[in-house]
Design a protein around this motif. Sequence first.
Motif, PDB file in Angstrom:
ATOM      1  N   HIS A 282       0.838  -1.208   0.000  1.00 14.72           N
ATOM      2  CA  HIS A 282       0.000   0.000   0.000  1.00 14.72           C
ATOM      3  C   HIS A 282       0.870   1.254   0.000  1.00 14.72           C
ATOM      4  O   HIS A 282       0.569   2.228  -0.699  1.00 14.72           O
ATOM      5  CB  HIS A 282      -0.935   0.022   1.215  1.00 14.72           C
ATOM      6  CG  HIS A 282      -2.061  -0.954   1.137  1.00 14.72           C
ATOM      7  ND1 HIS A 282      -2.943  -1.023   0.083  1.00 14.72           N
ATOM      8  CD2 HIS A 282      -2.460  -1.924   2.006  1.00 14.72           C
ATOM      9  CE1 HIS A 282      -3.832  -1.971   0.295  1.00 14.72           C
ATOM     10  NE2 HIS A 282      -3.557  -2.542   1.458  1.00 14.72           N
ATOM     11  N   ALA A 283       1.947   1.240   0.770  1.00 13.19           N
ATOM     12  CA  ALA A 283       2.843   2.402   0.826  1.00 13.19           C
ATOM     13  C   ALA A 283       3.475   2.654  -0.538  1.00 13.19           C
ATOM     14  O   ALA A 283       3.595   3.812  -0.975  1.00 13.19           O
ATOM     15  CB  ALA A 283       3.920   2.196   1.890  1.00 13.19           C
ATOM     16  N   GLU A 284       3.877   1.589  -1.222  1.00 11.94           N
ATOM     17  CA  GLU A 284       4.476   1.752  -2.552  1.00 11.94           C
ATOM     18  C   GLU A 284       3.475   2.312  -3.550  1.00 11.94           C
ATOM     19  O   GLU A 284       3.811   3.198  -4.342  1.00 11.94           O
ATOM     20  CB  GLU A 284       5.024   0.418  -3.064  1.00 11.94           C
ATOM     21  CG  GLU A 284       6.335   0.021  -2.441  1.00 11.94           C
ATOM     22  CD  GLU A 284       7.486   0.959  -2.788  1.00 11.94           C
ATOM     23  OE1 GLU A 284       7.479   1.613  -3.856  1.00 11.94           O
ATOM     24  OE2 GLU A 284       8.409   1.044  -1.973  1.00 11.94           O
TER      25      GLU A 284
ATOM     26  N   ALA B 299       1.339   3.061  10.287  1.00  9.70           N
ATOM     27  CA  ALA B 299       1.402   4.441  10.806  1.00  9.70           C
ATOM     28  C   ALA B 299       2.706   5.137  10.415  1.00  9.70           C
ATOM     29  O   ALA B 299       2.695   6.306  10.001  1.00  9.70           O
ATOM     30  CB  ALA B 299       1.220   4.445  12.315  1.00  9.70           C
ATOM     31  N   ALA B 300       3.831   4.454  10.527  1.00  8.77           N
ATOM     32  CA  ALA B 300       5.117   5.063  10.178  1.00  8.77           C
ATOM     33  C   ALA B 300       5.168   5.389   8.677  1.00  8.77           C
ATOM     34  O   ALA B 300       5.667   6.449   8.279  1.00  8.77           O
ATOM     35  CB  ALA B 300       6.272   4.141  10.559  1.00  8.77           C
ATOM     36  N   GLN B 301       4.650   4.495   7.862  1.00 11.90           N
ATOM     37  CA  GLN B 301       4.624   4.742   6.418  1.00 11.90           C
ATOM     38  C   GLN B 301       3.704   5.906   6.081  1.00 11.90           C
ATOM     39  O   GLN B 301       4.015   6.717   5.197  1.00 11.90           O
ATOM     40  CB  GLN B 301       4.170   3.470   5.684  1.00 11.90           C
ATOM     41  CG  GLN B 301       5.183   2.343   5.775  1.00 11.90           C
ATOM     42  CD  GLN B 301       4.597   0.978   5.435  1.00 11.90           C
ATOM     43  OE1 GLN B 301       3.386   0.756   5.554  1.00 11.90           O
ATOM     44  NE2 GLN B 301       5.457   0.056   5.029  1.00 11.90           N
ATOM     45  N   GLN B 302       2.585   6.022   6.795  1.00 10.31           N
ATOM     46  CA  GLN B 302       1.668   7.144   6.565  1.00 10.31           C
ATOM     47  C   GLN B 302       2.342   8.475   6.893  1.00 10.31           C
ATOM     48  O   GLN B 302       2.133   9.471   6.189  1.00 10.31           O
ATOM     49  CB  GLN B 302       0.379   6.958   7.369  1.00 10.31           C
ATOM     50  CG  GLN B 302      -0.486   5.847   6.801  1.00 10.31           C
ATOM     51  CD  GLN B 302      -1.757   5.616   7.597  1.00 10.31           C
ATOM     52  OE1 GLN B 302      -2.299   6.530   8.216  1.00 10.31           O
ATOM     53  NE2 GLN B 302      -2.253   4.391   7.575  1.00 10.31           N
ATOM     54  N   GLU B 303       3.160   8.481   7.939  1.00 16.60           N
ATOM     55  CA  GLU B 303       3.900   9.703   8.294  1.00 16.60           C
ATOM     56  C   GLU B 303       4.897  10.070   7.181  1.00 16.60           C
ATOM     57  O   GLU B 303       5.042  11.240   6.829  1.00 16.60           O
ATOM     58  CB  GLU B 303       4.630   9.537   9.624  1.00 16.60           C
ATOM     59  CG  GLU B 303       3.715   9.586  10.821  1.00 16.60           C
ATOM     60  CD  GLU B 303       2.974  10.910  10.955  1.00 16.60           C
ATOM     61  OE1 GLU B 303       3.606  11.983  10.817  1.00 16.60           O
ATOM     62  OE2 GLU B 303       1.759  10.881  11.192  1.00 16.60           O
ATOM     63  N   LYS B 304       5.581   9.077   6.647  1.00 12.61           N
ATOM     64  CA  LYS B 304       6.520   9.328   5.541  1.00 12.61           C
ATOM     65  C   LYS B 304       5.787   9.870   4.322  1.00 12.61           C
ATOM     66  O   LYS B 304       6.269  10.796   3.663  1.00 12.61           O
ATOM     67  CB  LYS B 304       7.278   8.048   5.156  1.00 12.61           C
ATOM     68  CG  LYS B 304       8.367   7.679   6.119  1.00 12.61           C
ATOM     69  CD  LYS B 304       9.091   6.426   5.648  1.00 12.61           C
ATOM     70  CE  LYS B 304      10.093   5.980   6.687  1.00 12.61           C
ATOM     71  NZ  LYS B 304      10.734   4.721   6.357  1.00 12.61           N
ATOM     72  N   LEU B 305       4.632   9.295   4.028  1.00 11.79           N
ATOM     73  CA  LEU B 305       3.845   9.771   2.884  1.00 11.79           C
ATOM     74  C   LEU B 305       3.395  11.212   3.094  1.00 11.79           C
ATOM     75  O   LEU B 305       3.424  12.018   2.158  1.00 11.79           O
ATOM     76  CB  LEU B 305       2.634   8.861   2.665  1.00 11.79           C
ATOM     77  CG  LEU B 305       2.934   7.474   2.108  1.00 11.79           C
ATOM     78  CD1 LEU B 305       1.718   6.564   2.238  1.00 11.79           C
ATOM     79  CD2 LEU B 305       3.395   7.564   0.664  1.00 11.79           C
ATOM     80  N   LYS B 306       2.997  11.530   4.307  1.00 13.00           N
ATOM     81  CA  LYS B 306       2.568  12.895   4.627  1.00 13.00           C
ATOM     82  C   LYS B 306       3.744  13.865   4.433  1.00 13.00           C
ATOM     83  O   LYS B 306       3.584  14.938   3.843  1.00 13.00           O
ATOM     84  CB  LYS B 306       2.047  12.950   6.062  1.00 13.00           C
ATOM     85  CG  LYS B 306       1.458  14.270   6.474  1.00 13.00           C
ATOM     86  CD  LYS B 306       0.892  14.194   7.882  1.00 13.00           C
ATOM     87  CE  LYS B 306       0.390  15.546   8.337  1.00 13.00           C
ATOM     88  NZ  LYS B 306      -0.079  15.498   9.729  1.00 13.00           N
TER      89      LYS B 306
ATOM     90  N   MET C 171      11.295   5.823  -0.639  1.00  8.83           N
ATOM     91  CA  MET C 171      10.389   4.789  -1.145  1.00  8.83           C
ATOM     92  C   MET C 171      11.073   3.879  -2.166  1.00  8.83           C
ATOM     93  O   MET C 171      10.719   2.716  -2.274  1.00  8.83           O
ATOM     94  CB  MET C 171       9.142   5.437  -1.761  1.00  8.83           C
ATOM     95  CG  MET C 171       8.358   6.275  -0.768  1.00  8.83           C
ATOM     96  SD  MET C 171       7.987   5.487   0.829  1.00  8.83           S
ATOM     97  CE  MET C 171       7.016   4.088   0.330  1.00  8.83           C
ATOM     98  N   GLY C 172      12.022   4.417  -2.880  1.00 10.24           N
ATOM     99  CA  GLY C 172      12.732   3.594  -3.858  1.00 10.24           C
ATOM    100  C   GLY C 172      13.793   2.729  -3.219  1.00 10.24           C
ATOM    101  O   GLY C 172      13.789   1.510  -3.373  1.00 10.24           O
ATOM    102  N   VAL C 173      14.696   3.357  -2.474  1.00 13.41           N
ATOM    103  CA  VAL C 173      15.826   2.620  -1.900  1.00 13.41           C
ATOM    104  C   VAL C 173      15.477   2.045  -0.524  1.00 13.41           C
ATOM    105  O   VAL C 173      15.433   0.825  -0.350  1.00 13.41           O
ATOM    106  CB  VAL C 173      17.100   3.508  -1.833  1.00 13.41           C
ATOM    107  CG1 VAL C 173      18.235   2.759  -1.163  1.00 13.41           C
ATOM    108  CG2 VAL C 173      17.504   3.960  -3.237  1.00 13.41           C
ATOM    109  N   ALA C 174      15.240   2.885   0.465  1.00 15.09           N
ATOM    110  CA  ALA C 174      15.057   2.412   1.844  1.00 15.09           C
ATOM    111  C   ALA C 174      13.868   1.462   1.982  1.00 15.09           C
ATOM    112  O   ALA C 174      13.986   0.400   2.598  1.00 15.09           O
ATOM    113  CB  ALA C 174      14.907   3.592   2.795  1.00 15.09           C
ATOM    114  N   ALA C 175      12.727   1.812   1.414  1.00 15.69           N
ATOM    115  CA  ALA C 175      11.548   0.959   1.552  1.00 15.69           C
ATOM    116  C   ALA C 175      11.752  -0.385   0.862  1.00 15.69           C
ATOM    117  O   ALA C 175      11.327  -1.422   1.370  1.00 15.69           O
ATOM    118  CB  ALA C 175      10.310   1.660   0.996  1.00 15.69           C
ATOM    119  N   HIS C 176      12.427  -0.373  -0.287  1.00 14.48           N
ATOM    120  CA  HIS C 176      12.667  -1.650  -0.968  1.00 14.48           C
ATOM    121  C   HIS C 176      13.699  -2.498  -0.223  1.00 14.48           C
ATOM    122  O   HIS C 176      13.588  -3.721  -0.206  1.00 14.48           O
ATOM    123  CB  HIS C 176      13.041  -1.438  -2.439  1.00 14.48           C
ATOM    124  CG  HIS C 176      11.838  -1.276  -3.314  1.00 14.48           C
ATOM    125  ND1 HIS C 176      11.313  -0.052  -3.619  1.00 14.48           N
ATOM    126  CD2 HIS C 176      11.039  -2.199  -3.899  1.00 14.48           C
ATOM    127  CE1 HIS C 176      10.237  -0.228  -4.369  1.00 14.48           C
ATOM    128  NE2 HIS C 176      10.041  -1.522  -4.552  1.00 14.48           N
TER     129      HIS C 176
END
Length: 169
Positions: A40-42, A93-100, A118-123
């Motif tokens: 969902h975050a991606e 919740a942490a991903q939602q904060e990053k998106l915000k 989202m490209g490097v760290a999240a992957h």
Amino acid sequence: MRHFLHGVVLAAFLPLGGALAQSVAEDDAGFLKQAAHNGHAEVESGKLAQDKASSAQVKAYAQRMVDDHTKAHAELEQLAASKGVALPKTPDAAQQEKLKALGALSGAEFDRQYVEQMGVAAHEQTIALFQRGASNARDPQIKAYAAGLLPSLQHHLEMARALKSGKAK
């Protein structure tokens, strides 16, 4: 008395068996749920990047993330449903904060942060999750799902690293 002892012995072993089966299922369910959060975050960050990115390469990468992660999530939903696992419908919740925080950026700074976060760290985090799933999942279908997606996730990471270094094609 005999029935009483039989009941006590049976009652003593029931929680153990239930807990054992439950902890295995919880591990696999935890993998499925975190995979859903990450997917969902991606997708959400990819859609955000399609609107806000200034670079055509970043926009193209974002579109690829939306397409690939949407497809992977559809497979994940089918798998989870077959296992009786309800998946979350949003990033955690942490991903939602990053998106915000990403949503507050624009231009080249947005591009840089999107590619890095989202490209490097999240992957990198998602690859670690899927490696654990491919190695440790008790359920063979969950294990196969995790192993099957690893090459695609690793390719996404390579693409993001190329974007970050300015060597994207």
